[in-house]
Design an enzyme around this catalytic site. Structure first.
Site, PDB file in Angstrom:
ATOM      1  N   HIS A 299     -70.634 -24.957 -16.337  1.00 23.46           N
ATOM      2  CA  HIS A 299     -71.795 -25.624 -16.400  1.00 23.46           C
ATOM      3  C   HIS A 299     -71.721 -27.267 -16.167  1.00 23.46           C
ATOM      4  O   HIS A 299     -72.732 -28.005 -16.793  1.00 23.46           O
ATOM      5  CB  HIS A 299     -72.770 -25.533 -17.890  1.00 23.46           C
ATOM      6  CG  HIS A 299     -73.106 -24.437 -18.244  1.00 23.46           C
ATOM      7  ND1 HIS A 299     -73.416 -23.639 -19.646  1.00 23.46           N
ATOM      8  CD2 HIS A 299     -73.383 -23.133 -17.275  1.00 23.46           C
ATOM      9  CE1 HIS A 299     -73.730 -22.541 -19.242  1.00 23.46           C
ATOM     10  NE2 HIS A 299     -73.745 -21.996 -18.154  1.00 23.46           N
TER      11      HIS A 299
ATOM     12  N   THR B 224     -70.395 -19.144 -29.157  1.00 21.88           N
ATOM     13  CA  THR B 224     -71.430 -19.003 -28.231  1.00 21.88           C
ATOM     14  C   THR B 224     -72.363 -17.967 -28.748  1.00 21.88           C
ATOM     15  O   THR B 224     -72.170 -16.686 -29.145  1.00 21.88           O
ATOM     16  CB  THR B 224     -71.184 -18.643 -26.809  1.00 21.88           C
ATOM     17  OG1 THR B 224     -72.209 -18.672 -25.810  1.00 21.88           O
ATOM     18  CG2 THR B 224     -70.255 -17.434 -26.586  1.00 21.88           C
TER      19      THR B 224
ATOM     20  N   ASN C 143     -67.750 -16.062 -34.019  1.00 24.73           N
ATOM     21  CA  ASN C 143     -68.943 -16.867 -34.094  1.00 24.73           C
ATOM     22  C   ASN C 143     -69.505 -16.777 -35.420  1.00 24.73           C
ATOM     23  O   ASN C 143     -69.418 -15.831 -36.213  1.00 24.73           O
ATOM     24  CB  ASN C 143     -69.999 -16.302 -33.078  1.00 24.73           C
ATOM     25  CG  ASN C 143     -71.158 -17.194 -32.612  1.00 24.73           C
ATOM     26  OD1 ASN C 143     -70.898 -18.181 -32.114  1.00 24.73           O
ATOM     27  ND2 ASN C 143     -72.291 -16.803 -33.102  1.00 24.73           N
TER      28      ASN C 143
ATOM     29  N   GLU D  47     -72.543 -16.633 -36.459  1.00 22.35           N
ATOM     30  CA  GLU D  47     -73.792 -15.795 -36.531  1.00 22.35           C
ATOM     31  C   GLU D  47     -73.633 -14.437 -35.769  1.00 22.35           C
ATOM     32  O   GLU D  47     -72.847 -14.496 -34.898  1.00 22.35           O
ATOM     33  CB  GLU D  47     -75.135 -16.304 -35.947  1.00 22.35           C
ATOM     34  CG  GLU D  47     -75.578 -17.569 -36.934  1.00 22.35           C
ATOM     35  CD  GLU D  47     -76.526 -18.162 -36.147  1.00 22.35           C
ATOM     36  OE1 GLU D  47     -77.254 -19.298 -36.892  1.00 22.35           O
ATOM     37  OE2 GLU D  47     -76.527 -18.396 -34.697  1.00 22.35           O
TER      38      GLU D  47
HETATM   39  C1  BV8 Z   1     -79.076 -19.497 -13.120  1.00 24.87           C
HETATM   40  C2  BV8 Z   1     -75.581 -27.462 -19.206  1.00 24.87           C
HETATM   41  C3  BV8 Z   1     -79.856 -18.522 -10.936  1.00 24.87           C
HETATM   42  C4  BV8 Z   1     -76.577 -28.631 -19.450  1.00 24.87           C
HETATM   43  C5  BV8 Z   1     -76.635 -25.492 -19.953  1.00 24.87           C
HETATM   44  C6  BV8 Z   1     -86.168 -18.857 -15.557  1.00 24.87           C
HETATM   45  C7  BV8 Z   1     -85.882 -19.576 -14.462  1.00 24.87           C
HETATM   46  C8  BV8 Z   1     -84.541 -19.938 -13.995  1.00 24.87           C
HETATM   47  C9  BV8 Z   1     -83.455 -19.386 -14.710  1.00 24.87           C
HETATM   48  C10 BV8 Z   1     -83.836 -18.390 -15.787  1.00 24.87           C
HETATM   49  C11 BV8 Z   1     -85.025 -18.213 -16.237  1.00 24.87           C
HETATM   50  N1  BV8 Z   1     -85.034 -17.347 -17.351  1.00 24.87           N
HETATM   51  C12 BV8 Z   1     -83.818 -16.940 -17.691  1.00 24.87           C
HETATM   52  C13 BV8 Z   1     -83.015 -17.516 -16.847  1.00 24.87           C
HETATM   53  C14 BV8 Z   1     -81.606 -17.568 -16.717  1.00 24.87           C
HETATM   54  C15 BV8 Z   1     -81.159 -18.927 -17.397  1.00 24.87           C
HETATM   55  C16 BV8 Z   1     -80.875 -18.369 -18.803  1.00 24.87           C
HETATM   56  O1  BV8 Z   1     -79.919 -17.699 -19.081  1.00 24.87           O
HETATM   57  N2  BV8 Z   1     -82.021 -18.552 -19.418  1.00 24.87           N
HETATM   58  C17 BV8 Z   1     -81.786 -18.270 -20.908  1.00 24.87           C
HETATM   59  C18 BV8 Z   1     -82.166 -19.416 -22.074  1.00 24.87           C
HETATM   60  C19 BV8 Z   1     -82.432 -16.783 -21.219  1.00 24.87           C
HETATM   61  N3  BV8 Z   1     -79.856 -19.276 -16.839  1.00 24.87           N
HETATM   62  C20 BV8 Z   1     -80.015 -20.219 -15.789  1.00 24.87           C
HETATM   63  O2  BV8 Z   1     -80.923 -20.828 -15.382  1.00 24.87           O
HETATM   64  C21 BV8 Z   1     -78.622 -20.509 -15.213  1.00 24.87           C
HETATM   65  N4  BV8 Z   1     -78.863 -20.634 -13.828  1.00 24.87           N
HETATM   66  O3  BV8 Z   1     -79.513 -18.319 -13.605  1.00 24.87           O
HETATM   67  O4  BV8 Z   1     -79.386 -19.464 -11.780  1.00 24.87           O
HETATM   68  C22 BV8 Z   1     -81.111 -18.687 -10.732  1.00 24.87           C
HETATM   69  C23 BV8 Z   1     -81.625 -19.869 -10.078  1.00 24.87           C
HETATM   70  C24 BV8 Z   1     -83.100 -20.208  -9.905  1.00 24.87           C
HETATM   71  C25 BV8 Z   1     -83.881 -19.183 -10.672  1.00 24.87           C
HETATM   72  C26 BV8 Z   1     -83.341 -18.082 -11.126  1.00 24.87           C
HETATM   73  C27 BV8 Z   1     -82.098 -17.850 -11.478  1.00 24.87           C
HETATM   74  C28 BV8 Z   1     -78.138 -21.891 -15.704  1.00 24.87           C
HETATM   75  C29 BV8 Z   1     -77.674 -21.862 -17.127  1.00 24.87           C
HETATM   76  C30 BV8 Z   1     -76.944 -23.215 -17.491  1.00 24.87           C
HETATM   77  C31 BV8 Z   1     -77.845 -24.265 -18.204  1.00 24.87           C
HETATM   78  N5  BV8 Z   1     -77.150 -25.326 -18.892  1.00 24.87           N
HETATM   79  N6  BV8 Z   1     -75.980 -26.672 -20.273  1.00 24.87           N
HETATM   80  C32 BV8 Z   1     -76.451 -29.327 -20.684  1.00 24.87           C
HETATM   81  O5  BV8 Z   1     -75.499 -29.062 -21.597  1.00 24.87           O
HETATM   82  O6  BV8 Z   1     -77.055 -30.419 -20.795  1.00 24.87           O
HETATM   83  S1  BV8 Z   1     -77.217 -24.320 -21.190  1.00 24.87           S
HETATM   84  C33 BV8 Z   1     -76.485 -24.720 -22.492  1.00 24.87           C
HETATM   85  O7  BV8 Z   1     -76.622 -23.325 -23.364  1.00 24.87           O
HETATM   86  C34 BV8 Z   1     -75.226 -25.211 -22.544  1.00 24.87           C
HETATM   87  O8  BV8 Z   1     -74.227 -25.144 -21.522  1.00 24.87           O
HETATM   88  C35 BV8 Z   1     -74.593 -24.299 -23.992  1.00 24.87           C
HETATM   89  O9  BV8 Z   1     -73.355 -24.028 -23.834  1.00 24.87           O
HETATM   90  C36 BV8 Z   1     -75.242 -22.831 -23.430  1.00 24.87           C
HETATM   91  C37 BV8 Z   1     -75.338 -21.881 -24.172  1.00 24.87           C
HETATM   92  O10 BV8 Z   1     -75.392 -22.097 -25.407  1.00 24.87           O
HETATM   93  P1  BV8 Z   1     -74.340 -21.995 -26.462  1.00 24.87           P
HETATM   94  O11 BV8 Z   1     -72.829 -22.516 -25.804  1.00 24.87           O
HETATM   95  O12 BV8 Z   1     -74.082 -20.348 -26.871  1.00 24.87           O
HETATM   96  O13 BV8 Z   1     -74.772 -22.673 -27.884  1.00 24.87           O
HETATM   97  P2  BV8 Z   1     -75.754 -22.275 -28.776  1.00 24.87           P
HETATM   98  O14 BV8 Z   1     -76.144 -23.157 -29.597  1.00 24.87           O
HETATM   99  O15 BV8 Z   1     -76.879 -21.322 -28.157  1.00 24.87           O
HETATM  100  O16 BV8 Z   1     -74.838 -21.188 -29.922  1.00 24.87           O
HETATM  101  C38 BV8 Z   1     -73.874 -21.816 -30.442  1.00 24.87           C
HETATM  102  C39 BV8 Z   1     -73.164 -20.530 -31.397  1.00 24.87           C
HETATM  103  O17 BV8 Z   1     -71.965 -21.132 -32.162  1.00 24.87           O
HETATM  104  C40 BV8 Z   1     -74.347 -20.103 -32.274  1.00 24.87           C
HETATM  105  O18 BV8 Z   1     -74.520 -18.745 -32.332  1.00 24.87           O
HETATM  106  C41 BV8 Z   1     -73.762 -20.713 -33.784  1.00 24.87           C
HETATM  107  O19 BV8 Z   1     -73.873 -19.488 -34.735  1.00 24.87           O
HETATM  108  C42 BV8 Z   1     -72.515 -20.472 -33.331  1.00 24.87           C
HETATM  109  N7  BV8 Z   1     -71.493 -21.376 -34.352  1.00 24.87           N
HETATM  110  C43 BV8 Z   1     -72.083 -22.843 -34.569  1.00 24.87           C
HETATM  111  N8  BV8 Z   1     -70.962 -23.563 -35.333  1.00 24.87           N
HETATM  112  C44 BV8 Z   1     -69.957 -22.819 -35.193  1.00 24.87           C
HETATM  113  C45 BV8 Z   1     -70.177 -21.654 -34.494  1.00 24.87           C
HETATM  114  N9  BV8 Z   1     -69.292 -20.511 -34.294  1.00 24.87           N
HETATM  115  C46 BV8 Z   1     -68.205 -20.876 -34.723  1.00 24.87           C
HETATM  116  N10 BV8 Z   1     -67.652 -21.942 -35.257  1.00 24.87           N
HETATM  117  C47 BV8 Z   1     -68.584 -22.900 -35.561  1.00 24.87           C
HETATM  118  N11 BV8 Z   1     -68.148 -23.870 -36.398  1.00 24.87           N
END
Ligand code: BV8
Ligand code: ZN
Length: 247
Positions: A112, A180, A205, A207
């Site tokens: 990303h 993640t 993770n 959760e």
């Molecule tokens: C794409 C960078 C093709 C920026 C990020 C509608 C329109 C367009 C696309 C979509 C759409 N609907 C769905 C999509 C696809 C979309 C997507 O997946 N959406 C999701 C929400 C459903 N994906 C995209 O758009 C991707 N591109 O598909 O292109 C396309 C093109 C055009 C049209 C259609 C398709 C691009 C995705 C990248 C987005 N950029 N970040 C920035 O950082 O500012 S995403 C962002 O979320 C971060 O990168 C982050 O890393 C990522 C994932 O989140 P996680 O890392 O998992 O973090 P999260 O907080 O969610 O979870 C943390 C976990 O850790 C938790 O479970 C927690 O319990 C745990 N935790 C906490 N503390 C600890 C721990 N575990 C262990 N130890 C601890 N101490």
């Protein structure tokens, strides 16, 4: 974990949870999560940026400052050690915070992008560090607005990085999904690809996630603690083996 001790071909996918113990808020979850104040669409998307470039720019400036003051935690450090200790190790991250590199990881596949890099919205040219010393939105020499060089929602991931990650996942003997929520695609496909191709799937993770039921081993505990314990075990095992050196 036997496969780690047996020097299996290992692939690790990290998310924001790996940086949580460094004080960097995750995206979803607790009240201090990044999205608690705003929604992803509002900030990490081209529409959000075009609608309110100053808000998005300030959000990234705030995150860059917070990340700059953060330190890599034991989880990052163990992953850097595993890269040196295992002969076939690939680190793939969704994080943009550069903490793996600061912990000593040399090969990091950034799916990303990287929050410390910026580029021109119009011509795509990288923007010099100096370009964003102020909170004003800097302009490129071509007149285009400068934006963070990260992948926003709706944007394609860097092709080379994504392909390398898919190839690595497809040939992994051990795949570890760490910190993640496995909700953002296509990164969230990687553990599924690995599992389908016969990898032993481990999830570390806090959760339960959608991949937990498919994992061979799940640790619902802080990644820094779990990875430190795994590394300690590797060192104990290696010491018990004849003439192996463990740093
Ligand atoms: C794409 C960078 C093709 C920026 C990020 C509608 C329109 C367009 C696309 C979509 C759409 N609907 C769905 C999509 C696809 C979309 C997507 O997946 N959406 C999701 C929400 C459903 N994906 C995209 O758009 C991707 N591109 O598909 O292109 C396309 C093109 C055009 C049209 C259609 C398709 C691009 C995705 C990248 C987005 N950029 N970040 C920035 O950082 O500012 S995403 C962002 O979320 C971060 O990168 C982050 O890393 C990522 C994932 O989140 P996680 O890392 O998992 O973090 P999260 O907080 O969610 O979870 C943390 C976990 O850790 C938790 O479970 C927690 O319990 C745990 N935790 C906490 N503390 C600890 C721990 N575990 C262990 N130890 C601890 N101490
Ligand atoms: Zn330009």
């Amino acid at each position: 974990m036997k496969l780690l001790r047996d020097n299996a071909r290992t692939v690790v996918l990290t998310g924001a949870g790996v940086s949580a113990e460094s004080g960097v808020p995750t995206f979803r979850g607790g009240s201090d999560s990044l999205w608690a104040k705003f929604s992803p669409e509002e900030l990490a998307s081209i529409d959000g940026f075009m609608a309110n470039p100053t808000l998005v720019w300030e959000w990234y400036s705030w995150r860059r400052k917070l990340i700059g003051e953060a330190q890599p935690n034991p989880g990052h450090e163990v992953l850097a050690k595993l890269e040196k200790h295992l002969s076939k190790f690939t680190l793939v991250t969704q994080n943009v915070d550069n903490l793996h590199q600061r912990a000593g990881s040399e090969q990091v596949i950034e799916l990303h992008g990287n929050i410390h890099k910026n580029k021109c919205l119009r011509c795509g040219r990288p923007a010099p560090e100096s370009a964003f010393a102020t909170d004003q939105i800097p302009k490129c020499s071509c007149g285009g607005m400068i934006r963070p060089d990260v992948v926003w929602f709706g944007e394609l991931l860097p092709e080379a990085a994504l392909n390398a990650a898919i190839v690595a996942a497809g040939s992994a003997e051990l795949f570890m999904s760490i910190g993640t929520s496995a909700l953002v695609f296509p990164a969230a496909d990687l553990p599924v690809i690995a599992k389908r191709r016969g990898a032993y799937l481990v999830e570390i993770n806090l959760e339960e996630t959608r991949i937990s039921p498919h994992a061979d081993e799940v640790f619902h505990a802080p990644s820094g603690e779990v990875l430190s314990a795994l590394w300690d075990q590797i060192r104990v095992d290696d010491k018990s083996r004849p003439n192996t050196v463990v740093d």
